[in-house]
Design a protein around this motif. Structure first.
Motif, short mmCIF file in Angstrom:
data_model
loop_
_atom_site.label_atom_id
_atom_site.label_comp_id
_atom_site.label_asym_id
_atom_site.label_seq_id
_atom_site.Cartn_x
_atom_site.Cartn_y
_atom_site.Cartn_z
N ARG A 40 6.31 4.19 -3.13
CA ARG A 40 5.71 2.89 -3.43
C ARG A 40 6.28 1.79 -2.54
O ARG A 40 5.53 0.99 -1.96
N ASP A 41 7.61 1.73 -2.42
CA ASP A 41 8.24 0.67 -1.64
C ASP A 41 7.86 0.76 -0.16
O ASP A 41 7.66 -0.26 0.51
N TYR A 42 7.79 1.98 0.35
CA TYR A 42 7.47 2.18 1.77
C TYR A 42 6.02 1.80 2.06
O TYR A 42 5.73 1.15 3.07
N GLN A 43 5.12 2.16 1.13
CA GLN A 43 3.70 1.92 1.38
C GLN A 43 3.28 0.48 1.12
O GLN A 43 2.47 -0.07 1.88
N PHE A 44 3.81 -0.12 0.06
CA PHE A 44 3.25 -1.39 -0.39
C PHE A 44 4.22 -2.57 -0.32
O PHE A 44 3.80 -3.71 -0.52
N ARG A 45 5.50 -2.31 -0.06
CA ARG A 45 6.45 -3.42 -0.02
C ARG A 45 7.18 -3.52 1.31
O ARG A 45 8.07 -4.36 1.47
N GLY A 46 6.82 -2.64 2.25
CA GLY A 46 7.44 -2.69 3.57
C GLY A 46 8.92 -2.38 3.56
O GLY A 46 9.66 -2.83 4.45
N ILE B 36 1.07 6.06 -5.17
CA ILE B 36 0.43 6.54 -3.94
C ILE B 36 -0.73 5.65 -3.51
O ILE B 36 -1.23 5.77 -2.39
N GLY B 37 -1.18 4.75 -4.39
CA GLY B 37 -2.27 3.85 -4.05
C GLY B 37 -3.59 4.29 -4.65
O GLY B 37 -3.75 5.41 -5.14
N GLY B 38 -4.57 3.38 -4.59
CA GLY B 38 -5.90 3.68 -5.09
C GLY B 38 -6.08 3.40 -6.56
O GLY B 38 -7.07 3.84 -7.17
N SER B 39 -5.16 2.64 -7.18
CA SER B 39 -5.27 2.35 -8.61
C SER B 39 -6.33 1.29 -8.86
O SER B 39 -6.40 0.28 -8.16
N CYS B 40 -7.12 1.51 -9.90
CA CYS B 40 -8.13 0.52 -10.26
C CYS B 40 -7.51 -0.76 -10.80
O CYS B 40 -8.16 -1.82 -10.82
N PHE B 41 -6.26 -0.70 -11.22
CA PHE B 41 -5.61 -1.87 -11.81
C PHE B 41 -5.03 -2.82 -10.76
O PHE B 41 -4.51 -3.88 -11.11
N TYR B 42 -5.09 -2.42 -9.50
CA TYR B 42 -4.52 -3.27 -8.45
C TYR B 42 -5.60 -3.77 -7.49
O TYR B 42 -5.30 -4.31 -6.44
N ARG B 43 -6.86 -3.56 -7.85
CA ARG B 43 -7.94 -4.05 -7.01
C ARG B 43 -8.17 -5.52 -7.26
O ARG B 43 -7.94 -6.03 -8.36
N GLU B 44 -8.65 -6.20 -6.24
CA GLU B 44 -8.96 -7.62 -6.40
C GLU B 44 -10.14 -7.78 -7.36
O GLU B 44 -11.06 -6.97 -7.40
N GLN B 45 -10.08 -8.83 -8.14
CA GLN B 45 -11.16 -9.10 -9.09
C GLN B 45 -12.41 -9.58 -8.34
O GLN B 45 -12.33 -10.40 -7.44
N ASP B 46 -13.56 -9.02 -8.72
CA ASP B 46 -14.82 -9.47 -8.10
C ASP B 46 -15.19 -10.86 -8.62
O ASP B 46 -14.89 -11.22 -9.73
#
Length: 543
Positions: free
Chosen positions: A434-440, A533-543
């Motif tokens: 998680r830290d490597y992929q999304f937090r640099g 790993i990514g792809g969670s529906c809970f982290y998508r931007e709100q339409d």
């Protein structure tokens, strides 16, 4: 020739080992550069070594491995040919099952007596090298089918055996040079198995006090039963599912079990009559995704949950005390504005509106803006954070209005019967990804922070876990073959000179036995694993 041990210069003759130079039995190994070495290793001239004791993480692991081997050797003598399975930690102890053996106090006492005899004789634990074919023959002759199956996935032809009392074993890390190094222990019958109690973390001259953890044990037991039903106890079971192309169905069943558990917890909350849901657990347990899924389950029951973010109640970063590493200690309870949170909760429970703070993370301080919140009389308030189970966080809220949930990734998958995969290692893999992929954040930075994170868990989370009204095991038996694709390359890239090399190599070693599965399209978008790993529906931007 000279070597430096904890900065002290020591002369040594050619052929000497670290054990020859360090006479104390409290020293279990040495760390040189980023490597952990056995005391049987020979120093290189000019080496800068750190003596590892029980106060060091690597020292504790050496002690535990050695003690496990002593237990296996003793059991081999007392109940020859019987299966022994080392399962999981239990506070400062290990839980061990003896499948198809009736566990009695007398049997446990006999095994402990034999262990003490082995320790008193201070028997050497030599390390020998053999071929993979020789190892296969030995495991076949001794009816260790779990190891035979696992070795199919080992890509190296050389094999290292430790030997003790006629028993040969392999472990993923260094051992003490002899049995006299592990004198502090105690066995205790704890059905359906036994506990091997280890030294106290702060005083390794005595056994850690026993603390019963019935709720945690029940959660482990439920997971173990499901793993047994699904035929998934060891790594080879997972690998064979991948080969048989039945892994996709296994993922579906795992996710269905998670969904069923979340629905059950929602039902329990509804019956409790509580108003405030407090969710807590150690790092990388999947608390955020769990909180989202629980809110959906509550809505299905006709409730309208409202989330209150603890992150917005942080004090300004400049006011937070520093930890041992010189950084702000974000694990402490007083990093939060507890009085303000308590005041707001009391008002919300009585239907009053509050002006909740908004924390500006880039600036490290509270924003000038606020958000107006109001809770209806039938509206649950969901709070997620590491201090959720500590009553000091919600001191003015009556206990009957609080429903506490403990969540952790309680891994029950072993490599084989004698080599468990630690829950802490599985959580660390999640955090590295998680830290490597999304937090640099590089894996080495994450590993550097991990000891501080673990200290916070020991101080602020684990002491309160048995106060939970419900427990949720967020581990997914299928996750390691998925995670390997992300974490294996970055762990292999850690250089030998890195101070985190030993940790990286230890993680790589057990991942070597796990096959990669390229089936991510099967993982639901609301899965706990998607948080990492990514792809969670809970982290998508709100339409």
């Amino acid at each position: 020739m000279r070597v430096f041990i904890d900065g002290k210069e020591t002369e040594f003759p050619g052929g000497a080992t670290y054990r020859d130079l360090i006479k104390s039995y409290s020293v279990l190994g040495v760390s040189v550069g980023g490597r952990t070495l056995s005391l049987n290793a020979r120093p290189e001239p000019g080496a800068q070594a750190h003596a590892l004791t029980y106060f060091d993480e690597e020292g504790r692991r050496i002690y535990e491995r050695t003690l496990q081997f002593v237990l296996l050797a003793a059991a081999h003598r007392v109940i020859p040919g019987r299966r022994v399975r080392i399962e999981h930690s239990f506070g400062e102890a290990l839980f061990i099952r003896l499948p198809k053996t009736t566990v009695t106090r007398q049997l446990v006492a006999k095994i402990e007596q034999e262990m003490r005899s082995i320790v008193e004789r201070d028997l050497p634990i030599p390390l020998t090298e053999s071929s993979k074919a020789e190892a296969n023959r030995y495991f076949e002759e001794t009816n260790q089918g779990d190891k035979l199956r696992l070795l199919r996935y080992r890509n190296f032809e050389k094999f290292r055996f430790y030997e003790l009392c006629g028993l040969k074993e392999y472990f993923y890390g260094e051992m003490a040079p002899s049995t006299g190094y592990v004198r502090v222990f105690q066995l205790r019958m704890y059905l359906p198995g036994l506990l091997m109690r280890t030294p106290h973390a702060k005083d390794p001259t005595r056994v850690a006090p026993f603390r019963d953890l019935p709720k945690l044990m029940k959660t482990f037991g439920e997971t173990g039963r499901w793993n047994g039903i699904l035929g998934c106890e060891n790594a080879a079971d997972i690998n064979e599912m991948i080969e048989r192309r039945s892994f996709r169905e296994f993922i579906r069943v795992n996710e269905a079990l998670h969904e069923r558990s979340i629905e059950r917890i929602a039902d329990e909350f509804l019956k409790s009559g509580a108003r405030v849901i407090l969710i807590a657990g150690p790092s990388s347990s999947g608390k955020t995704t769990f909180a989202h899924r629980l809110q959906i389950a509550l809505k299905v029951l006709g409730l309208r949950p409202m989330k209150l973010s603890l992150d917005d109640y942080y004090r300004d970063r400049k006011d937070i005390p520093l930890g041992e590493d010189g950084r702000p200690d974000l694990e402490r309870l007083d990093t939060l504005d507890v009085p303000l949170l308590d005041e707001h909760l009391v008002k919300l429970l009585q239907g009053e509106a509050v002006e909740a703070p908004i924390f500006d993370f880039p600036k490290g301080m509270r924003s000038d803006r606020t958000q107006t919140l109001r809770a209806a009389a039938d509206q649950p308030i969901v709070i997620e954070g590491i201090h959720g189970l500590n009553d000091q966080l919600t001191e003015s809220v009556p206990r009957e209005l609080k429903f506490k949930i403990y969540i952790s990734a309680l891994t029950m998958l072993n490599l084989d019967d004698h080599n468990r995969i630690r829950t802490t290692d599985a959580r660390l893999l999640r955090r590295i990804v998680r830290d490597y992929q999304f937090r640099g954040t590089s894996p080495e930075e994450t590993m550097a922070m991990w000891p501080s994170v673990r200290r916070g868990e020991e101080s602020y989370i684990f002491p309160f876990q048995e106060e939970a009204d419900a427990m949720f095991n967020s581990a997914l038996a299928y996750e390691l073959p998925i995670m390997k694709k992300y974490v294996y390359p970055v762990l292999q890239a850690v250089k030998p000179e890195s101070p985190h090399y030993t940790l990286a190599r230890r993680l790589v070693k057990f991942l070597n036995y796990i096959r990669t599965a390229d089936v991510e399209d099967e993982i639901p978008i609301n899965s706990i694993l998607r948080e990492f790993i990514g792809g969670s529906c809970f982290y998508r931007e709100q339409d």
